[in-house]
Design an enzyme around this catalytic site. Structure first.
Site, PDB file in Angstrom:
ATOM      1  N   ARG A  56       4.920  21.130  39.376  1.00  0.00           N
ATOM      2  CA  ARG A  56       4.778  19.706  39.724  1.00  0.00           C
ATOM      3  C   ARG A  56       5.547  18.836  38.717  1.00  0.00           C
ATOM      4  O   ARG A  56       6.449  19.320  38.051  1.00  0.00           O
ATOM      5  CB  ARG A  56       3.288  19.351  39.800  1.00  0.00           C
ATOM      6  CG  ARG A  56       2.563  20.196  40.861  1.00  0.00           C
ATOM      7  CD  ARG A  56       1.097  19.857  40.970  1.00  0.00           C
ATOM      8  NE  ARG A  56       0.912  18.461  41.382  1.00  0.00           N
ATOM      9  CZ  ARG A  56      -0.249  17.815  41.294  1.00  0.00           C
ATOM     10  NH1 ARG A  56      -1.308  18.436  40.789  1.00  0.00           N
ATOM     11  NH2 ARG A  56      -0.337  16.566  41.690  1.00  0.00           N
ATOM     12  N   HIS A  80      -6.853  25.005  36.882  1.00  0.00           N
ATOM     13  CA  HIS A  80      -6.291  23.978  37.769  1.00  0.00           C
ATOM     14  C   HIS A  80      -6.228  24.501  39.187  1.00  0.00           C
ATOM     15  O   HIS A  80      -5.882  25.676  39.398  1.00  0.00           O
ATOM     16  CB  HIS A  80      -4.882  23.579  37.313  1.00  0.00           C
ATOM     17  CG  HIS A  80      -4.871  23.048  35.919  1.00  0.00           C
ATOM     18  ND1 HIS A  80      -5.307  21.782  35.617  1.00  0.00           N
ATOM     19  CD2 HIS A  80      -4.547  23.638  34.750  1.00  0.00           C
ATOM     20  CE1 HIS A  80      -5.237  21.609  34.306  1.00  0.00           C
ATOM     21  NE2 HIS A  80      -4.786  22.716  33.747  1.00  0.00           N
ATOM     22  N   LEU A  81      -6.528  23.642  40.121  1.00  0.00           N
ATOM     23  CA  LEU A  81      -6.399  24.005  41.530  1.00  0.00           C
ATOM     24  C   LEU A  81      -4.928  24.187  41.886  1.00  0.00           C
ATOM     25  O   LEU A  81      -4.553  25.160  42.554  1.00  0.00           O
ATOM     26  CB  LEU A  81      -7.007  22.899  42.403  1.00  0.00           C
ATOM     27  CG  LEU A  81      -8.514  22.678  42.230  1.00  0.00           C
ATOM     28  CD1 LEU A  81      -8.869  21.209  42.337  1.00  0.00           C
ATOM     29  CD2 LEU A  81      -9.282  23.495  43.243  1.00  0.00           C
ATOM     30  N   SER A  82      -4.115  23.240  41.466  1.00  0.00           N
ATOM     31  CA  SER A  82      -2.685  23.276  41.806  1.00  0.00           C
ATOM     32  C   SER A  82      -1.915  24.008  40.710  1.00  0.00           C
ATOM     33  O   SER A  82      -2.411  24.159  39.584  1.00  0.00           O
ATOM     34  CB  SER A  82      -2.153  21.842  41.945  1.00  0.00           C
ATOM     35  OG  SER A  82      -2.240  21.171  40.696  1.00  0.00           O
ATOM     36  N   TYR A  85      -4.789  19.773  46.797  1.00  0.00           N
ATOM     37  CA  TYR A  85      -6.044  20.220  46.174  1.00  0.00           C
ATOM     38  C   TYR A  85      -7.000  20.934  47.130  1.00  0.00           C
ATOM     39  O   TYR A  85      -8.079  21.358  46.718  1.00  0.00           O
ATOM     40  CB  TYR A  85      -6.748  19.021  45.526  1.00  0.00           C
ATOM     41  CG  TYR A  85      -5.939  18.399  44.404  1.00  0.00           C
ATOM     42  CD1 TYR A  85      -5.580  19.149  43.286  1.00  0.00           C
ATOM     43  CD2 TYR A  85      -5.504  17.073  44.464  1.00  0.00           C
ATOM     44  CE1 TYR A  85      -4.837  18.596  42.254  1.00  0.00           C
ATOM     45  CE2 TYR A  85      -4.761  16.504  43.436  1.00  0.00           C
ATOM     46  CZ  TYR A  85      -4.430  17.267  42.339  1.00  0.00           C
ATOM     47  OH  TYR A  85      -3.693  16.722  41.317  1.00  0.00           O
ATOM     48  N   PRO A  96     -11.793  13.927  35.669  1.00  0.00           N
ATOM     49  CA  PRO A  96     -11.702  12.747  36.522  1.00  0.00           C
ATOM     50  C   PRO A  96     -11.062  13.000  37.885  1.00  0.00           C
ATOM     51  O   PRO A  96     -10.128  13.791  38.001  1.00  0.00           O
ATOM     52  CB  PRO A  96     -10.849  11.774  35.707  1.00  0.00           C
ATOM     53  CG  PRO A  96     -10.152  12.612  34.692  1.00  0.00           C
ATOM     54  CD  PRO A  96     -11.056  13.766  34.418  1.00  0.00           C
ATOM     55  N   ASN A  97     -11.607  12.334  38.875  1.00  0.00           N
ATOM     56  CA  ASN A  97     -11.130  12.334  40.267  1.00  0.00           C
ATOM     57  C   ASN A  97     -11.485  13.597  41.039  1.00  0.00           C
ATOM     58  O   ASN A  97     -11.259  13.665  42.248  1.00  0.00           O
ATOM     59  CB  ASN A  97      -9.611  12.063  40.346  1.00  0.00           C
ATOM     60  CG  ASN A  97      -9.231  10.743  39.715  1.00  0.00           C
ATOM     61  OD1 ASN A  97      -9.795   9.717  40.092  1.00  0.00           O
ATOM     62  ND2 ASN A  97      -8.344  10.746  38.749  1.00  0.00           N
ATOM     63  N   ARG A 109       2.939  17.054  33.923  1.00  0.00           N
ATOM     64  CA  ARG A 109       1.819  17.991  34.121  1.00  0.00           C
ATOM     65  C   ARG A 109       2.089  19.358  33.493  1.00  0.00           C
ATOM     66  O   ARG A 109       1.253  20.258  33.564  1.00  0.00           O
ATOM     67  CB  ARG A 109       1.521  18.167  35.613  1.00  0.00           C
ATOM     68  CG  ARG A 109       1.047  16.902  36.288  1.00  0.00           C
ATOM     69  CD  ARG A 109       0.589  17.169  37.713  1.00  0.00           C
ATOM     70  NE  ARG A 109       0.678  15.961  38.522  1.00  0.00           N
ATOM     71  CZ  ARG A 109      -0.273  15.024  38.586  1.00  0.00           C
ATOM     72  NH1 ARG A 109      -1.395  15.163  37.926  1.00  0.00           N
ATOM     73  NH2 ARG A 109      -0.114  13.951  39.332  1.00  0.00           N
ATOM     74  N   GLU A 154      -9.170  27.249  30.863  1.00  0.00           N
ATOM     75  CA  GLU A 154      -8.650  26.033  31.506  1.00  0.00           C
ATOM     76  C   GLU A 154      -8.237  26.393  32.935  1.00  0.00           C
ATOM     77  O   GLU A 154      -7.547  27.396  33.145  1.00  0.00           O
ATOM     78  CB  GLU A 154      -7.432  25.534  30.710  1.00  0.00           C
ATOM     79  CG  GLU A 154      -6.769  24.320  31.327  1.00  0.00           C
ATOM     80  CD  GLU A 154      -5.506  23.902  30.567  1.00  0.00           C
ATOM     81  OE1 GLU A 154      -5.466  23.958  29.316  1.00  0.00           O
ATOM     82  OE2 GLU A 154      -4.529  23.533  31.259  1.00  0.00           O
ATOM     83  N   ASP A 187     -10.448  18.545  20.439  1.00  0.00           N
ATOM     84  CA  ASP A 187     -11.230  18.587  19.201  1.00  0.00           C
ATOM     85  C   ASP A 187     -12.674  19.007  19.461  1.00  0.00           C
ATOM     86  O   ASP A 187     -13.270  19.738  18.659  1.00  0.00           O
ATOM     87  CB  ASP A 187     -11.190  17.224  18.499  1.00  0.00           C
ATOM     88  CG  ASP A 187      -9.858  16.968  17.806  1.00  0.00           C
ATOM     89  OD1 ASP A 187      -9.041  17.913  17.688  1.00  0.00           O
ATOM     90  OD2 ASP A 187      -9.618  15.822  17.390  1.00  0.00           O
ATOM     91  N   ALA A 222      -6.622  15.095  34.806  1.00  0.00           N
ATOM     92  CA  ALA A 222      -5.559  14.358  34.101  1.00  0.00           C
ATOM     93  C   ALA A 222      -5.718  14.404  32.585  1.00  0.00           C
ATOM     94  O   ALA A 222      -4.730  14.295  31.839  1.00  0.00           O
ATOM     95  CB  ALA A 222      -5.532  12.911  34.588  1.00  0.00           C
ATOM     96  N   ARG A 255      -9.240  14.056  48.630  1.00  0.00           N
ATOM     97  CA  ARG A 255      -8.140  13.689  47.739  1.00  0.00           C
ATOM     98  C   ARG A 255      -6.939  14.615  47.949  1.00  0.00           C
ATOM     99  O   ARG A 255      -7.033  15.821  47.689  1.00  0.00           O
ATOM    100  CB  ARG A 255      -8.630  13.829  46.296  1.00  0.00           C
ATOM    101  CG  ARG A 255      -7.567  13.581  45.261  1.00  0.00           C
ATOM    102  CD  ARG A 255      -8.032  14.020  43.873  1.00  0.00           C
ATOM    103  NE  ARG A 255      -7.011  13.750  42.895  1.00  0.00           N
ATOM    104  CZ  ARG A 255      -6.933  14.323  41.705  1.00  0.00           C
ATOM    105  NH1 ARG A 255      -7.844  15.200  41.333  1.00  0.00           N
ATOM    106  NH2 ARG A 255      -5.960  14.025  40.889  1.00  0.00           N
ATOM    107  N   HIS A 297      -3.542  16.631  30.089  1.00  0.00           N
ATOM    108  CA  HIS A 297      -2.225  16.274  29.567  1.00  0.00           C
ATOM    109  C   HIS A 297      -2.297  15.238  28.448  1.00  0.00           C
ATOM    110  O   HIS A 297      -1.270  14.896  27.866  1.00  0.00           O
ATOM    111  CB  HIS A 297      -1.355  15.756  30.731  1.00  0.00           C
ATOM    112  CG  HIS A 297      -1.533  16.556  31.989  1.00  0.00           C
ATOM    113  ND1 HIS A 297      -1.206  17.897  32.053  1.00  0.00           N
ATOM    114  CD2 HIS A 297      -2.070  16.245  33.211  1.00  0.00           C
ATOM    115  CE1 HIS A 297      -1.500  18.356  33.275  1.00  0.00           C
ATOM    116  NE2 HIS A 297      -2.021  17.378  33.990  1.00  0.00           N
TER     117      HIS A 297
END
Ligand code: DQA
Length: 150
Positions: A110, A103-105, A25, A12-13, A114, A101, A90, A80, A20, A83
């Protein structure tokens, strides 16, 4: 040799990338990231398909579909849902496809909420903090992982 079939999932987002919170990001759009991943894939003999959704169930469905499509590896930025989502955990356990997995950040630098991930302990690897380059590192890592463990 047959190209590896790689699925990239964005949560999402992430459709808002570029506008954003660019300090966190970066300024690249999601299309920029997807195109650069597909170009990198071409050079590494990997066919890269990308999908973004703001809906948890749509991401779960895409993970189920990945097994039917004989996907060799998944790169996922669950955003998001990282988390919170036991449903994504599952689904990834159910299909048994190796995943990374991303993540950009640097989520660990943070807010405390997170710092936890529902997916990290079942992932082949986790990459965070390199901006869009996190995805490139993940693609290289997944291809290497596939060579070593298949
Ligand atoms: C993110 C980090 C998450 O905590 C956040 O909710 C996101 C993006 C990242 O790529 O840095 O939406 O996954």
């Amino acid at each position: 040799m047959k190209p590896l079939n790689i699925l990239v999932l964005h949560g999402p987002n992430l459709n808002l990338l570029g506008t954003r919170e660019p300090k966190t990001y970066g300024s690249e759009s999601l299309d920029d990231i997807n195109q650069s991943l597909q170009a990198l894939g071409l050079g590494l003999n990997a066919d890269v398909q990308c999908f973004q959704s703001n809906h948890e169930g749509a991401l779960v469905d895409a993970i189920h579909q990945a097994r039917l499509d004989d996907v060799d590896g998944i790169i996922i930025n669950p955003a998001a849902y990282t988390h919170t989502s036991i449903a994504l955990r599952d689904a990834l356990l159910a299909v048994q496809i190796p995943f990374i997995e991303v993540h950009l950040s640097n989520v660990h630098a943070r807010e405390a909420f997170r710092h936890t991930s529902r997916l990290a302990d079942i992932a082949s690897g986790v990459i965070a903090g390199f901006g869009s380059h996190s995805y490139h590192l993940a693609l290289r890592g997944l291809i290497q992982h596939n060579k070593e463990y298949q």
